[in-house]
Motif scaffolding. Sequence first.
Motif, PDB file in Angstrom:
ATOM      1  N   ASN A  25      -0.703 -11.550   5.444  1.00 41.30           N
ATOM      2  CA  ASN A  25      -1.385 -11.697   6.728  1.00 41.30           C
ATOM      3  C   ASN A  25      -1.607 -10.361   7.413  1.00 41.30           C
ATOM      4  O   ASN A  25      -2.662 -10.128   8.008  1.00 41.30           O
ATOM      5  N   LYS A  26      -0.624  -9.456   7.345  1.00 47.75           N
ATOM      6  CA  LYS A  26      -0.807  -8.128   7.938  1.00 47.75           C
ATOM      7  C   LYS A  26      -1.905  -7.358   7.211  1.00 47.75           C
ATOM      8  O   LYS A  26      -2.717  -6.677   7.830  1.00 47.75           O
ATOM      9  N   THR A  27      -1.938  -7.462   5.883  1.00 54.64           N
ATOM     10  CA  THR A  27      -2.968  -6.777   5.106  1.00 54.64           C
ATOM     11  C   THR A  27      -4.350  -7.331   5.434  1.00 54.64           C
ATOM     12  O   THR A  27      -5.303  -6.568   5.630  1.00 54.64           O
ATOM     13  N   LEU A  28      -4.462  -8.648   5.507  1.00 54.78           N
ATOM     14  CA  LEU A  28      -5.755  -9.248   5.852  1.00 54.78           C
ATOM     15  C   LEU A  28      -6.195  -8.857   7.259  1.00 54.78           C
ATOM     16  O   LEU A  28      -7.385  -8.608   7.490  1.00 54.78           O
ATOM     17  N   ALA A  29      -5.264  -8.779   8.186  1.00 56.61           N
ATOM     18  CA  ALA A  29      -5.614  -8.375   9.555  1.00 56.61           C
ATOM     19  C   ALA A  29      -6.138  -6.943   9.580  1.00 56.61           C
ATOM     20  O   ALA A  29      -7.123  -6.644  10.270  1.00 56.61           O
ATOM     21  N   GLU A  30      -5.511  -6.060   8.816  1.00 59.03           N
ATOM     22  CA  GLU A  30      -5.983  -4.668   8.764  1.00 59.03           C
ATOM     23  C   GLU A  30      -7.355  -4.575   8.110  1.00 59.03           C
ATOM     24  O   GLU A  30      -8.215  -3.835   8.573  1.00 59.03           O
ATOM     25  N   ARG A  31      -7.553  -5.317   7.038  1.00 66.30           N
ATOM     26  CA  ARG A  31      -8.862  -5.288   6.372  1.00 66.30           C
ATOM     27  C   ARG A  31      -9.941  -5.872   7.281  1.00 66.30           C
ATOM     28  O   ARG A  31     -11.056  -5.377   7.316  1.00 66.30           O
ATOM     29  N   HIS A  32      -9.597  -6.924   8.010  1.00 68.83           N
ATOM     30  CA  HIS A  32     -10.543  -7.541   8.939  1.00 68.83           C
ATOM     31  C   HIS A  32     -10.940  -6.539  10.027  1.00 68.83           C
ATOM     32  O   HIS A  32     -12.123  -6.373  10.330  1.00 68.83           O
ATOM     33  N   ALA A  33      -9.951  -5.871  10.594  1.00 68.81           N
ATOM     34  CA  ALA A  33     -10.235  -4.877  11.641  1.00 68.81           C
ATOM     35  C   ALA A  33     -11.062  -3.722  11.076  1.00 68.81           C
ATOM     36  O   ALA A  33     -12.010  -3.258  11.715  1.00 68.81           O
ATOM     37  N   ALA A  34     -10.723  -3.264   9.878  1.00 70.09           N
ATOM     38  CA  ALA A  34     -11.463  -2.157   9.268  1.00 70.09           C
ATOM     39  C   ALA A  34     -12.910  -2.561   8.984  1.00 70.09           C
ATOM     40  O   ALA A  34     -13.825  -1.763   9.168  1.00 70.09           O
ATOM     41  N   PHE A  35     -13.113  -3.785   8.561  1.00 69.76           N
ATOM     42  CA  PHE A  35     -14.469  -4.263   8.279  1.00 69.76           C
ATOM     43  C   PHE A  35     -15.332  -4.189   9.533  1.00 69.76           C
ATOM     44  O   PHE A  35     -16.473  -3.723   9.488  1.00 69.76           O
TER      45      PHE A  35
END
Length: 55
Positions: A25-35
């Motif tokens: 979930n933390k990784t997905l949140a970071e990727r979402h924000a980066a996107f």
Amino acid sequence: MSGLPDPEQAAVSNRTFGCVRLVRNKTLAERHAAFFQRGPRTRDHPLPPTSRSWR
């Protein structure tokens, strides 16, 4: 022998999958924000330093 885990095995499994969910979930949140900050090419950029604090 019912094929079900005993209480100790269930606790280990729950703890393990809880940790996996947290990291995912933390990784997905970071990727979402980066996107949304940089666009779809998130792999070309290093992760921000804050992402390393929880690893």
